[in-house]
Design an enzyme around this catalytic site. Sequence first.
Site, short mmCIF file in Angstrom:
data_model
loop_
_atom_site.label_atom_id
_atom_site.label_comp_id
_atom_site.label_asym_id
_atom_site.label_seq_id
_atom_site.Cartn_x
_atom_site.Cartn_y
_atom_site.Cartn_z
N CYS A 167 -64.16 0.24 -74.31
CA CYS A 167 -63.89 -1.26 -74.74
C CYS A 167 -62.93 -1.84 -73.61
CB CYS A 167 -63.56 -1.43 -76.11
SG CYS A 167 -61.84 -0.82 -76.48
N CYS A 182 -59.59 2.33 -71.83
CA CYS A 182 -60.39 2.65 -72.54
C CYS A 182 -62.03 2.58 -71.67
CB CYS A 182 -60.60 1.99 -73.93
SG CYS A 182 -61.96 2.95 -74.85
N CYS A 234 -60.59 0.49 -80.48
CA CYS A 234 -61.89 0.91 -80.88
C CYS A 234 -61.72 2.42 -81.30
CB CYS A 234 -62.93 0.90 -79.88
SG CYS A 234 -63.03 2.17 -78.54
N HIS A 256 -48.36 15.44 -86.42
CA HIS A 256 -48.10 14.55 -85.52
C HIS A 256 -49.15 14.32 -84.46
CE1 HIS A 256 -43.61 15.33 -86.53
NE2 HIS A 256 -44.32 14.46 -87.37
N ARG A 285 -35.49 17.32 -79.91
CA ARG A 285 -34.33 17.00 -80.97
C ARG A 285 -33.14 17.88 -81.11
NH1 ARG A 285 -35.70 12.97 -83.99
NH2 ARG A 285 -38.10 12.32 -84.17
N GLN A 332 -45.49 20.43 -86.83
CA GLN A 332 -45.09 19.01 -86.25
C GLN A 332 -45.50 18.97 -84.87
OE1 GLN A 332 -41.16 19.97 -88.00
NE2 GLN A 332 -41.09 17.98 -88.76
N ASN A 385 -34.89 29.53 -88.12
CA ASN A 385 -34.28 28.50 -87.11
C ASN A 385 -32.93 28.86 -86.72
OD1 ASN A 385 -35.23 25.90 -86.13
ND2 ASN A 385 -33.39 25.21 -87.06
N VAL A 432 -47.53 18.91 -81.21
CA VAL A 432 -48.65 18.19 -80.73
C VAL A 432 -49.54 19.20 -79.56
CG1 VAL A 432 -47.98 16.16 -81.34
CG2 VAL A 432 -47.37 16.83 -79.17
N THR A 480 -37.92 24.47 -86.86
CA THR A 480 -37.87 22.94 -87.26
C THR A 480 -36.39 22.82 -87.97
OG1 THR A 480 -38.77 21.42 -88.71
CG2 THR A 480 -38.97 23.49 -89.48
#
Length: 245
Positions: free
Chosen positions: A147, A144, A122, A111, A24, A91, A210, A93, A185
């Site tokens: 399923c 998957c 499933c 997140h 971002r 935030q 920041n 991952v 952030t």
Amino acid sequence: MGKQLVAVFSGAGISTDSGIPDYRGPQGLWRRDPEAEKLVTYGPYMADPDIRRRSWLMRAEMAALAPRPNAAHTAVAELERSGTPVRVITQNVDGLHQLAGMPARKVFELHGTARAVVCTRCRARSGMDEALARVAAGEPDPDCPSCGGILKAATVMFGEALDPEVLAQAVAVAKGCQVFIAVGTTLQVQPAASLAGMAAEAGARLIIVNAEETPYDPLAQEVIREPIATALPALLARFAPANGV
């Protein structure tokens, strides 16, 4: 008086020194290539097999970078090991806080995580490495194994709601901490960004680290614009037991 609870709220900026691109920021991926945003947007991802194929290739490219924790992640984990109560709300991952040594139960991933995959039908979870191995072996859009449903990274995509339990835990930390450090952030993505305001309103000392201005700068007792990999370790050293700020 008990020890201060230090909450570290981290965004993409803490991981750029680990080689993970900022999405971002001024040079972020979403600004340079708006089409790339579709790869992590739930509606297009579910509807278009081609977007899923491109998304898996993007995941493979990210995994190939093999990012490692940098000095900022390490400093957070070291503060926790020193005996100071620390909770991380992130935030990100990338799982780098845990790789640096933060106990997983003390890291709240708003997140989700790119280190796992989940079935959209499933809800079965498995490792990202396993899914990427299938992609490398010639399955461009692996389904998957349980399923046959569509698999996705166990991240919160655009168009998906945050996990209410994780958000509730993060809110409790924000309202209960004595120090709230927002690092790397923009504090623009809601509802996550509002945690900084909640902490300040509850009486926490708000510190923002920041490069760019954020909407919450006026509420902060301290704003630091220095590079995160050097600024955060220096800042956190103040809260080690020997210093007891």
